[in-house]
Design a protein around this motif. Structure first.
Motif, mmCIF file in Angstrom:
data_model
loop_
_atom_site.group_PDB
_atom_site.id
_atom_site.type_symbol
_atom_site.label_atom_id
_atom_site.label_comp_id
_atom_site.label_asym_id
_atom_site.label_seq_id
_atom_site.Cartn_x
_atom_site.Cartn_y
_atom_site.Cartn_z
ATOM 1 N N LEU A 297 0.824 -1.198 0.000
ATOM 2 C CA LEU A 297 0.000 0.000 0.000
ATOM 3 C C LEU A 297 0.866 1.258 0.000
ATOM 4 C CD1 LEU A 297 -2.896 1.179 0.282
ATOM 5 C CD2 LEU A 297 -2.533 1.127 2.744
ATOM 6 N N GLY A 298 1.915 1.241 0.810
ATOM 7 C CA GLY A 298 2.807 2.396 0.878
ATOM 8 C C GLY A 298 3.495 2.675 -0.448
ATOM 9 N N GLN A 299 3.966 1.641 -1.112
ATOM 10 C CA GLN A 299 4.625 1.849 -2.398
ATOM 11 C C GLN A 299 3.625 2.230 -3.475
ATOM 12 O OE1 GLN A 299 7.630 -0.924 -3.606
ATOM 13 N NE2 GLN A 299 8.195 -1.352 -1.485
ATOM 14 N N LEU A 300 2.414 1.757 -3.340
ATOM 15 C CA LEU A 300 1.377 2.123 -4.301
ATOM 16 C C LEU A 300 1.005 3.601 -4.160
ATOM 17 C CD1 LEU A 300 -0.488 0.758 -6.427
ATOM 18 C CD2 LEU A 300 -2.167 0.522 -4.612
ATOM 19 N N LEU A 301 0.869 4.068 -2.917
ATOM 20 C CA LEU A 301 0.465 5.450 -2.676
ATOM 21 C C LEU A 301 1.614 6.448 -2.784
ATOM 22 C CD1 LEU A 301 -1.912 4.991 0.394
ATOM 23 C CD2 LEU A 301 -2.559 5.468 -1.959
ATOM 24 N N PHE A 302 2.781 6.082 -2.249
ATOM 25 C CA PHE A 302 3.877 7.037 -2.118
ATOM 26 C C PHE A 302 5.031 6.810 -3.088
ATOM 27 C CE2 PHE A 302 2.013 6.586 2.208
ATOM 28 C CZ PHE A 302 1.384 7.824 2.246
ATOM 29 N N GLY A 303 4.976 5.776 -3.881
ATOM 30 C CA GLY A 303 6.045 5.522 -4.852
ATOM 31 C C GLY A 303 7.184 4.705 -4.273
ATOM 32 N N THR A 304 8.323 4.752 -4.950
ATOM 33 C CA THR A 304 9.467 3.922 -4.545
ATOM 34 C C THR A 304 10.702 4.779 -4.299
ATOM 35 O OG1 THR A 304 9.996 3.544 -6.859
ATOM 36 C CG2 THR A 304 8.655 1.871 -5.765
ATOM 37 N N TRP A 305 10.549 5.909 -3.642
ATOM 38 C CA TRP A 305 11.681 6.782 -3.368
ATOM 39 C C TRP A 305 12.316 6.397 -2.034
ATOM 40 C CZ3 TRP A 305 10.919 9.531 1.120
ATOM 41 C CH2 TRP A 305 9.608 9.616 1.569
ATOM 42 N N GLY A 306 13.488 6.932 -1.791
ATOM 43 C CA GLY A 306 14.184 6.677 -0.531
ATOM 44 C C GLY A 306 15.046 5.432 -0.620
ATOM 45 N N PRO A 307 15.602 5.031 0.511
ATOM 46 C CA PRO A 307 16.472 3.848 0.520
ATOM 47 C C PRO A 307 15.688 2.582 0.170
ATOM 48 C CG PRO A 307 16.174 4.706 2.747
ATOM 49 C CD PRO A 307 15.499 5.653 1.819
ATOM 50 N N ILE A 308 16.358 1.693 -0.555
ATOM 51 C CA ILE A 308 15.716 0.456 -1.002
ATOM 52 C C ILE A 308 16.491 -0.727 -0.433
ATOM 53 C CG2 ILE A 308 15.176 -0.967 -3.008
ATOM 54 C CD1 ILE A 308 14.696 1.596 -4.571
ATOM 55 N N LEU A 309 15.755 -1.654 0.142
ATOM 56 C CA LEU A 309 16.342 -2.867 0.703
ATOM 57 C C LEU A 309 15.527 -4.044 0.202
ATOM 58 C CD1 LEU A 309 18.405 -4.093 2.731
ATOM 59 C CD2 LEU A 309 16.626 -3.880 4.461
ATOM 60 N N ALA A 310 16.177 -4.962 -0.487
ATOM 61 C CA ALA A 310 15.525 -6.158 -1.046
ATOM 62 C C ALA A 310 14.358 -5.760 -1.948
ATOM 63 C CB ALA A 310 15.062 -7.098 0.056
ATOM 64 N N ASP A 311 14.600 -4.792 -2.834
ATOM 65 C CA ASP A 311 13.606 -4.311 -3.798
ATOM 66 C C ASP A 311 12.361 -3.730 -3.139
ATOM 67 O OD1 ASP A 311 15.192 -4.899 -5.967
ATOM 68 O OD2 ASP A 311 14.351 -6.912 -6.221
ATOM 69 N N THR A 312 12.499 -3.243 -1.916
ATOM 70 C CA THR A 312 11.389 -2.620 -1.208
ATOM 71 C C THR A 312 11.831 -1.248 -0.727
ATOM 72 O OG1 THR A 312 10.604 -4.765 -0.453
ATOM 73 C CG2 THR A 312 9.779 -2.853 0.719
ATOM 74 N N ALA A 313 11.100 -0.217 -1.106
ATOM 75 C CA ALA A 313 11.396 1.127 -0.630
ATOM 76 C C ALA A 313 10.978 1.228 0.829
ATOM 77 C CB ALA A 313 10.661 2.152 -1.477
ATOM 78 N N ILE A 314 11.926 1.538 1.684
ATOM 79 C CA ILE A 314 11.699 1.444 3.124
ATOM 80 C C ILE A 314 10.745 2.524 3.637
ATOM 81 C CG2 ILE A 314 12.827 1.551 5.372
ATOM 82 C CD1 ILE A 314 15.255 0.287 4.028
ATOM 83 N N ILE A 315 10.982 3.775 3.292
ATOM 84 C CA ILE A 315 10.164 4.868 3.837
ATOM 85 C C ILE A 315 8.699 4.776 3.384
ATOM 86 C CG2 ILE A 315 9.875 7.380 3.929
ATOM 87 C CD1 ILE A 315 12.962 7.535 3.867
ATOM 88 N N PRO A 316 8.416 4.567 2.090
ATOM 89 C CA PRO A 316 7.006 4.396 1.710
ATOM 90 C C PRO A 316 6.364 3.162 2.348
ATOM 91 C CG PRO A 316 8.302 4.938 -0.209
ATOM 92 C CD PRO A 316 9.262 4.688 0.909
ATOM 93 N N SER A 317 7.143 2.116 2.583
ATOM 94 C CA SER A 317 6.596 0.918 3.226
ATOM 95 C C SER A 317 6.197 1.198 4.661
ATOM 96 C CB SER A 317 7.616 -0.219 3.181
ATOM 97 O OG SER A 317 7.880 -0.580 1.859
ATOM 98 N N ILE A 318 7.024 1.952 5.368
ATOM 99 C CA ILE A 318 6.689 2.308 6.750
ATOM 100 C C ILE A 318 5.458 3.208 6.777
ATOM 101 C CG2 ILE A 318 7.506 3.594 8.768
ATOM 102 C CD1 ILE A 318 10.316 2.526 8.100
ATOM 103 N N LEU A 319 5.400 4.168 5.861
ATOM 104 C CA LEU A 319 4.222 5.041 5.790
ATOM 105 C C LEU A 319 2.951 4.242 5.466
ATOM 106 C CD1 LEU A 319 5.710 8.111 3.901
ATOM 107 C CD2 LEU A 319 5.118 7.943 6.329
ATOM 108 N N GLY A 320 3.069 3.261 4.580
ATOM 109 C CA GLY A 320 1.922 2.407 4.256
ATOM 110 C C GLY A 320 1.468 1.586 5.447
ATOM 111 N N ALA A 321 2.431 1.089 6.233
ATOM 112 C CA ALA A 321 2.075 0.342 7.440
ATOM 113 C C ALA A 321 1.368 1.254 8.442
ATOM 114 C CB ALA A 321 3.324 -0.266 8.056
ATOM 115 N N MET A 322 1.808 2.511 8.527
ATOM 116 C CA MET A 322 1.154 3.456 9.430
ATOM 117 C C MET A 322 -0.269 3.770 8.965
ATOM 118 S SD MET A 322 4.429 5.902 10.172
ATOM 119 C CE MET A 322 3.539 7.124 11.072
ATOM 120 N N VAL A 323 -0.464 3.884 7.662
ATOM 121 C CA VAL A 323 -1.812 4.103 7.122
ATOM 122 C C VAL A 323 -2.696 2.907 7.450
ATOM 123 C CG1 VAL A 323 -3.144 4.262 4.980
ATOM 124 C CG2 VAL A 323 -1.117 5.687 5.305
ATOM 125 N N LEU A 324 -2.171 1.715 7.277
ATOM 126 C CA LEU A 324 -2.935 0.499 7.573
ATOM 127 C C LEU A 324 -3.297 0.430 9.049
ATOM 128 C CD1 LEU A 324 -3.867 -1.876 5.825
ATOM 129 C CD2 LEU A 324 -1.911 -3.142 6.672
#
Length: 79
Positions: A43-70
């Motif tokens: 959800l985070g990558q869908l809403l916020f894109g794939t910017w910021g540091p990437i680890l294992a093909d996952t953008a970390i900052i948008p992923s954390i923001l998506g988890a917070m939205v969830l």
């Protein structure tokens, strides 16, 4: 031996079934919580894109923001 347990009133099968049920419950809870992390990252990558540091093909900052939205959507108020 089985007759002695039946006469004594203890059921050797009941604790085993209860233990298996507890293990299954914990397993499904783990899968549910682990699955929510993936949904939050998606959800985070869908809403916020794939910017910021990437680890294992996952953008970390948008992923954390998506988890917070969830969490904001599904968190039980007053708990």
């Amino acid at each position: 031996m089985v007759w002695d347990q039946a006469v004594a009133g203890s059921n050797p099968v009941a604790p085993t079934k209860a233990k298996k049920l507890a293990i299954n419950s914990e397993f499904f809870l783990f899968i549910f919580l682990f699955g929510q992390q993936f949904v939050g990252a998606f959800l985070g990558q869908l809403l916020f894109g794939t910017w910021g540091p990437i680890l294992a093909d996952t953008a970390i900052i948008p992923s954390i923001l998506g988890a917070m939205v969830l969490l904001a959507i599904f968190w039980k108020r007053g708990s």
